[in-house]
Motif scaffolding. Sequence first.
Motif, short mmCIF file in Angstrom:
data_model
loop_
_atom_site.label_atom_id
_atom_site.label_comp_id
_atom_site.label_asym_id
_atom_site.label_seq_id
_atom_site.Cartn_x
_atom_site.Cartn_y
_atom_site.Cartn_z
N GLU A 1 4.29 1.83 51.19
CA GLU A 1 4.09 0.58 51.95
C GLU A 1 5.13 0.38 53.01
O GLU A 1 4.73 0.05 53.99
N VAL B 1 -3.06 0.89 52.71
CA VAL B 1 -3.10 -0.42 52.81
C VAL B 1 -4.34 -0.85 51.97
O VAL B 1 -3.94 -2.03 51.36
N GLU C 1 -3.40 -0.81 48.26
CA GLU C 1 -2.52 -1.54 47.80
C GLU C 1 -2.97 -2.91 48.15
O GLU C 1 -2.61 -3.91 46.97
N ASN D 1 5.21 -7.51 50.69
CA ASN D 1 4.49 -6.56 50.47
C ASN D 1 5.30 -5.34 51.42
O ASN D 1 5.20 -5.38 52.71
N GLY D 2 6.04 -4.48 50.80
CA GLY D 2 6.82 -3.64 51.42
C GLY D 2 7.98 -4.04 52.10
O GLY D 2 8.58 -3.17 53.05
#
Length: 458
Positions: A225, A261, A264, A350-351
């Motif tokens: 990510e 992407v 996830e 996210n990441g």
Amino acid sequence: MPPKQQQTSEERYVAQLTEETHRLLEHQDFTEFHAFARDLHPYDLTQIYRELDPEDSGHFLIRLQTEQLADMIEMMSGQEQADIFQALGPDRSVDVMEQMDDADLTRFLQDLPPAKREELLSYMHLSSSSTLRKLLGYPPESAGRLMSDRFISISAEDTVQEATEHIRRSAAMSDTISYLYVVDQERRLAGVVSYHDLFFAEDHQLIGDLMKKRIVSASVTMDQEEAAQLIQRYEFLALPVVDEESRLCGIITVDDILDIVVSEADEDIAKMGGGSKDIDFDTKAIVAVRRRLPWLILLLFIGLISGSIVNFFENTLNQIVALAFFMPMIAGMTGNTGTQSLAVVVRGLNGRKLNAKTVWKLIRRELIVGIVIGISCGLLITVIAYFWQGNLVLGGIIGVSLLATLIIGTLTGTCIPLLLSRFKVDPAVASGPLITTLNDILSLFIYFGIASRFLGML
């Protein structure tokens, strides 16, 4: 009889391709079939394969060229890939695997049982199997698992003409020629030059004079990510991956990142819904039940606390029956605002690594949002309750309760995923059902607590 659903343009297109494929296979017109299939995109091939009946699909796999099969399989789910390799047999499977992208093949192999994985690897050429074993040796969901060794590297001492000739010889074996990576004798990454700059340079110029020395790269252990975010921020078509000694190990291309992407996002959505990332259209019912049921049983027992709260305030509810009318609204609104905050936080996390300043800024913002939403909805429900029940105090109790519970719900949806992230737990597991259940408990306790406090004024 219900009306027949109208086909979309894509469905009509796929139906036409499938019909033509069936005709060519039935008439064994394989020369025309190869010409027909050669013009199709791998996505079209996957759609045709899914629409064919079992007999035709078997002949379809046999007649496709190896490279076409590899491109098609790369676009399929893990279970579909396993089914196709099973149908192809060991020899043809290995031929196809040799043509597949390393990252796609690694994702397929990592989900296989160890014995089956080793069996397939043992059939492959030593160089290919060694590369795959090396990729599988990196941590799961790391950049190392995602990278490909199909890239073009050059030396800083090369001239533009020498580099161009090298590209002509190597382009077919590279995933991209958009970037050329400059390495030293120890294969340490020294710079990068774009093909655009190379095209407009003079033949005699040195690569060292053209290359950019400030390099954005990912380490082999970096989370996928985070690598995706680097490509997004810098708008790269490919990202170099280096080891701890800055040696160039591979590249990650934008198409691989798109797969990650989407994967996830699907995983986070599944977790936020209290489900599992491993459940899809092809999952058997009994498997889906086994993966969902434990989570729902846990929520069931937590939800019993809500019933206990109602029972605890039974006297209050018996005296003011109208309070029951607004219970679902209070609980539902609190759960909704908590889930909204949860979605915002999970998407932001996210990441991304957070520091204390960013966390407190986020909490302050969500607190302000909760207060503003709470005041707006609280005033509105106060007016509605007054005109409906004719009791201003009751309207005030419901309005204040909604204000308090919306603030609490917003903070719950914000703080729980932040805490989980702080303790290295995936914040998406703070799923919608869990946040909603907790907020139900808190909202009912606050609602009846305020109502009991002002019971004498009603």
